[in-house]
Design a protein around this motif. Structure first.
Motif, PDB file in Angstrom:
ATOM      1  N   UNK A  27     -31.311  57.742  73.187  1.00 24.94           N
ATOM      2  CA  UNK A  27     -32.587  57.108  73.542  1.00 24.94           C
ATOM      3  C   UNK A  27     -33.624  58.166  73.877  1.00 24.94           C
ATOM      4  N   UNK A  28     -33.197  59.206  74.601  1.00 22.50           N
ATOM      5  CA  UNK A  28     -34.128  60.275  74.964  1.00 22.50           C
ATOM      6  C   UNK A  28     -34.706  60.971  73.748  1.00 22.50           C
ATOM      7  N   UNK A  29     -33.868  61.298  72.784  1.00 18.03           N
ATOM      8  CA  UNK A  29     -34.347  61.939  71.556  1.00 18.03           C
ATOM      9  C   UNK A  29     -35.301  61.007  70.813  1.00 18.03           C
ATOM     10  N   UNK A  30     -34.980  59.705  70.802  1.00 15.68           N
ATOM     11  CA  UNK A  30     -35.854  58.733  70.131  1.00 15.68           C
ATOM     12  C   UNK A  30     -37.224  58.667  70.808  1.00 15.68           C
ATOM     13  N   UNK A  31     -37.250  58.729  72.140  1.00 17.75           N
ATOM     14  CA  UNK A  31     -38.530  58.730  72.868  1.00 17.75           C
ATOM     15  C   UNK A  31     -39.328  59.973  72.520  1.00 17.75           C
ATOM     16  N   UNK A  32     -38.677  61.110  72.545  1.00 21.16           N
ATOM     17  CA  UNK A  32     -39.356  62.373  72.264  1.00 21.16           C
ATOM     18  C   UNK A  32     -39.948  62.374  70.847  1.00 21.16           C
ATOM     19  N   UNK A  33     -39.198  61.793  69.910  1.00 25.87           N
ATOM     20  CA  UNK A  33     -39.636  61.780  68.508  1.00 25.87           C
ATOM     21  C   UNK A  33     -40.547  60.605  68.168  1.00 25.87           C
ATOM     22  N   UNK A  34     -40.778  59.699  69.121  1.00 17.70           N
ATOM     23  CA  UNK A  34     -41.647  58.558  68.872  1.00 17.70           C
ATOM     24  C   UNK A  34     -41.005  57.462  68.053  1.00 17.70           C
ATOM     25  N   UNK A  35     -39.701  57.294  68.186  1.00 16.10           N
ATOM     26  CA  UNK A  35     -38.978  56.295  67.403  1.00 16.10           C
ATOM     27  C   UNK A  35     -38.696  55.014  68.174  1.00 16.10           C
ATOM     28  N   UNK A  36     -39.152  54.932  69.427  1.00 15.89           N
ATOM     29  CA  UNK A  36     -38.947  53.732  70.227  1.00 15.89           C
ATOM     30  C   UNK A  36     -40.190  52.854  70.113  1.00 15.89           C
ATOM     31  N   UNK A  37     -40.051  51.623  69.625  1.00 18.41           N
ATOM     32  CA  UNK A  37     -41.215  50.738  69.450  1.00 18.41           C
ATOM     33  C   UNK A  37     -41.969  50.529  70.768  1.00 18.41           C
ATOM     34  N   UNK A  38     -43.284  50.673  70.705  1.00 16.21           N
ATOM     35  CA  UNK A  38     -44.122  50.440  71.873  1.00 16.21           C
ATOM     36  C   UNK A  38     -44.164  51.583  72.863  1.00 16.21           C
ATOM     37  N   UNK A  39     -43.501  52.690  72.565  1.00 18.26           N
ATOM     38  CA  UNK A  39     -43.484  53.852  73.459  1.00 18.26           C
ATOM     39  C   UNK A  39     -44.022  55.054  72.695  1.00 18.26           C
ATOM     40  N   UNK A  40     -45.071  55.668  73.232  1.00 16.45           N
ATOM     41  CA  UNK A  40     -45.667  56.818  72.559  1.00 16.45           C
ATOM     42  C   UNK A  40     -44.723  58.014  72.594  1.00 16.45           C
ATOM     43  N   UNK A  41     -44.739  58.777  71.518  1.00 16.88           N
ATOM     44  CA  UNK A  41     -43.911  59.982  71.446  1.00 16.88           C
ATOM     45  C   UNK A  41     -44.346  60.980  72.512  1.00 16.88           C
ATOM     46  N   UNK A  42     -43.389  61.517  73.246  1.00 17.53           N
ATOM     47  CA  UNK A  42     -43.725  62.484  74.300  1.00 17.53           C
ATOM     48  C   UNK A  42     -43.668  63.914  73.785  1.00 17.53           C
ATOM     49  N   UNK A  43     -42.884  64.147  72.728  1.00 16.97           N
ATOM     50  CA  UNK A  43     -42.731  65.513  72.238  1.00 16.97           C
ATOM     51  C   UNK A  43     -42.110  66.409  73.299  1.00 16.97           C
ATOM     52  N   UNK A  44     -42.401  67.695  73.203  1.00 15.88           N
ATOM     53  CA  UNK A  44     -41.836  68.669  74.146  1.00 15.88           C
ATOM     54  C   UNK A  44     -42.908  69.309  75.023  1.00 15.88           C
ATOM     55  N   UNK A  45     -44.091  68.713  75.031  1.00 19.14           N
ATOM     56  CA  UNK A  45     -45.204  69.330  75.767  1.00 19.14           C
ATOM     57  C   UNK A  45     -44.966  69.386  77.274  1.00 19.14           C
ATOM     58  N   UNK A  46     -44.198  68.425  77.807  1.00 15.64           N
ATOM     59  CA  UNK A  46     -43.949  68.423  79.251  1.00 15.64           C
ATOM     60  C   UNK A  46     -43.161  69.647  79.724  1.00 15.64           C
ATOM     61  N   UNK A  47     -42.559  70.359  78.792  1.00 14.55           N
ATOM     62  CA  UNK A  47     -41.786  71.546  79.172  1.00 14.55           C
ATOM     63  C   UNK A  47     -42.681  72.678  79.679  1.00 14.55           C
ATOM     64  N   UNK A  48     -43.942  72.673  79.246  1.00 15.35           N
ATOM     65  CA  UNK A  48     -44.839  73.772  79.636  1.00 15.35           C
ATOM     66  C   UNK A  48     -46.194  73.286  80.144  1.00 15.35           C
ATOM     67  N   UNK A  49     -46.429  71.978  80.113  1.00 13.81           N
ATOM     68  CA  UNK A  49     -47.778  71.459  80.384  1.00 13.81           C
ATOM     69  C   UNK A  49     -48.158  71.472  81.858  1.00 13.81           C
ATOM     70  N   UNK A  50     -47.213  71.469  82.748  1.00 21.39           N
ATOM     71  CA  UNK A  50     -47.507  71.332  84.177  1.00 21.39           C
ATOM     72  C   UNK A  50     -47.053  72.587  84.920  1.00 21.39           C
ATOM     73  N   UNK A  51     -47.904  73.592  84.925  1.00 21.17           N
ATOM     74  CA  UNK A  51     -47.645  74.891  85.568  1.00 21.17           C
ATOM     75  C   UNK A  51     -46.537  75.673  84.885  1.00 21.17           C
TER      76      UNK A  51
END
Length: 480
Positions: free
Chosen positions: A168-192
């Motif tokens: 499920x986590x990989x599907x969320x990251x890749x944008x494969x979950x209906x109604x949930x925007x893809x998160x990608x990997x940006x959170x790894x470096x986006x917040x400090x």
């Protein structure tokens, strides 16, 4: 190495069960809940913390696998410590592991009861704790093959939950979950950045996650009750190490990729937070059930491991001989019962004084894992040097890049101890565990001195047991 090692009387566990038991022992509430606190202090670098801890586990398990393949024993690292450093070393780590196991069993029963008690408020948590103890004692008193099947399915459910979480986590990251925007990997470096709290945060996270891997040692203990211990150990160690590393590092990667690392929901319950983000209904109840299963599985495995360690201590004359008595299923029921009785006492005491007993007991054994791994690393280093000097000794499994990786493991353990000394909570646990370790060593030395004095005087020692470590004090890897 001699090849005359006989299979144990009840050789009924197979490699599949042993591998799953190893996974079950290592996958518990520490991953499902405790990892959230590590994320809160380390940020995305918790991935690196899990990877470093996992690398250390790989080293420790390879060292343990080398010794266990050469000398399969239910006493495992206690026997190897006695061979390497003398009978008192074996007794110290054996008793420490047993005490830790008993206390952890009580803590796991209490934790599972707290969750179940919320669903059935009419039944007290103390009652649920005792119900769990009784049920899992019955499982451990059955034939070891039945125990293996029971623990296999317990562990399978936990593994299935983690595999589903990763999917499920990989599907969320890749944008494969209906109604949930893809998160990608940006959170790894986006917040400090990847190290928002610097190296200090990484070290604090490492201190938290290292203890989540505790329980993986059961592989070597359980393999002694298989039809082919050496083959079982070799296959189980490889299977457990790969899967645990993927599960832990993969889970950490999903957590900090789907949500910002500072999310309070992630700190409170990371699995629930990620799955709630995916809009999965009833996720709180589902994950609560998974945590209960994880606790009961770890509790079941700990009853097994503690009873086998106590049995080994008895067989070596360190614990009373009556511990060796078995039932018609060839199960050491006295060892199981003795372990559970002490656990039950801890459960009852915790019920009477919940804010005093369990915190104090857990504090005393909080750093047992570091002591156990330290004994394993030292034992392997000493025994491997002896084995390499003796051409008649054959090691079925060999630690790669010896002695460099063995020394690296000891250096990493020493580094973790130093880090623990700088953290107030960890320092208290470490000092309490070291105090307990010294106390066990002193009491065992006094007991053995008294036994030798009685024997020298011609009086029968306690139950005429052989002197401690008589079997395991040989200076090499050979099996008796």
């Amino acid at each position: 190495m001699s090849s005359n090692a006989a299979a144990p009387k009840t050789a009924s566990l197979n490699t599949r069960q042993i591998t799953m038991m190893g996974l079950g022992g290592a996958i518990g509430a520490g991953l499902f809940i405790g990892s959230g606190q590590a994320v809160a202090v380390a940020g995305p670098s918790v991935i690196l913390a899990f990877a470093l801890a996992g690398f250390l586990v790989i080293l420790i398990m390879n060292m343990l696998g080398e010794m266990a393949a050469a000398n399969p024993s239910s006493g495992s690292f206690s026997v190897y410590a006695a061979k390497a450093m003398g009978p008192n070393a074996g007794a110290i780590i054996g008793w420490l592991y047993w005490i830790q196991g008993v206390i952890v069993i009580a803590a796991e029963a209490t934790g599972a009861a707290a969750i179940i008690g919320g669903w059935f408020p009419g039944v007290s948590q103390g009652t649920w704790s005792l119900v769990f103890v009784v049920l899992l004692t019955a499982v451990n008193l059955a034939n070891v093959a039945r125990f293996g099947q029971f623990e296999y399915w317990f562990s399978f459910l936990k593994v299935a939950a983690i595999v589903a979480f990763l999917g499920i986590g990989v599907a969320i990251i890749a944008g494969l979950v209906p109604g949930v925007a893809a998160t990608g990997l940006s959170n790894l470096v986006a917040h400090d950045g990847f190290l928002p709290n610097g190296v200090v945060g990484l070290c604090a996270g490492l201190l938290m996650v290292i203890f989540a891997f505790g329980g993986i040692e059961i592989v070597a203990i359980a393999a002694a009750e298989s039809d082919d211990p050496r083959t079982s150990i070799r296959k189980a160690v490889r299977g457990v190490l790969f899967r645990v590393l993927v599960f832990y590092v993969g889970s950490a990667l999903v957590m900090v990729s789907v949500l910002p690392w500072y999310s309070p929901e992630l700190a409170a319950s990371p699995f629930v937070a990620v799955l709630t983000f995916a809009h999965i209904p009833w996720i709180d109840s589902i994950m609560a059930l998974v945590v209960v299963i994880a606790l009961l599985s770890a509790m079941n495995a700990n009853i097994y491991a503690a009873s086998r360690m106590l049995l080994s201590l008895s067989e070596r004359g360190i614990a009373p001989r009556v511990i060796q008595v078995r039932n018609r299923n060839k199960t050491p029921y006295v060892a199981v019962t003795a372990s559970v009785i002490l656990c039950t006492i801890a459960v009852v005491m915790n019920y009477l004084a919940p804010d005093l007993v369990m915190p104090m007991l857990l504090n005393a054994v909080g750093s047992t894992l570091l002591v156990t791994w330290g004994f394993i690393a030292l034992s392997q280093l000493i025994l491997r040097v002896r084995a390499d000097r003796d051409p008649s000794i054959h090691l079925p499994v060999r630690m790669p890049f010896f002695p460099y990786l063995s020394i690296l493991a000891l250096v990493m353990l020493a580094g973790i101890v130093v880090l623990a000394l700088f953290d107030p909570a960890s320092r208290t646990q470490l000092l309490a565990t070291l105090g307990l370790t010294v106390a066990i060593g002193v009491l065992n030395a006094l007991a053995q001195r008294r036994s030798r004095r009685l024997s020298a005087a011609g009086a029968p020692a306690a139950e005429e047991q052989p002197s401690a470590g008589a079997e395991e004090s040989r200076p090499d890897h050979r099996v008796s």
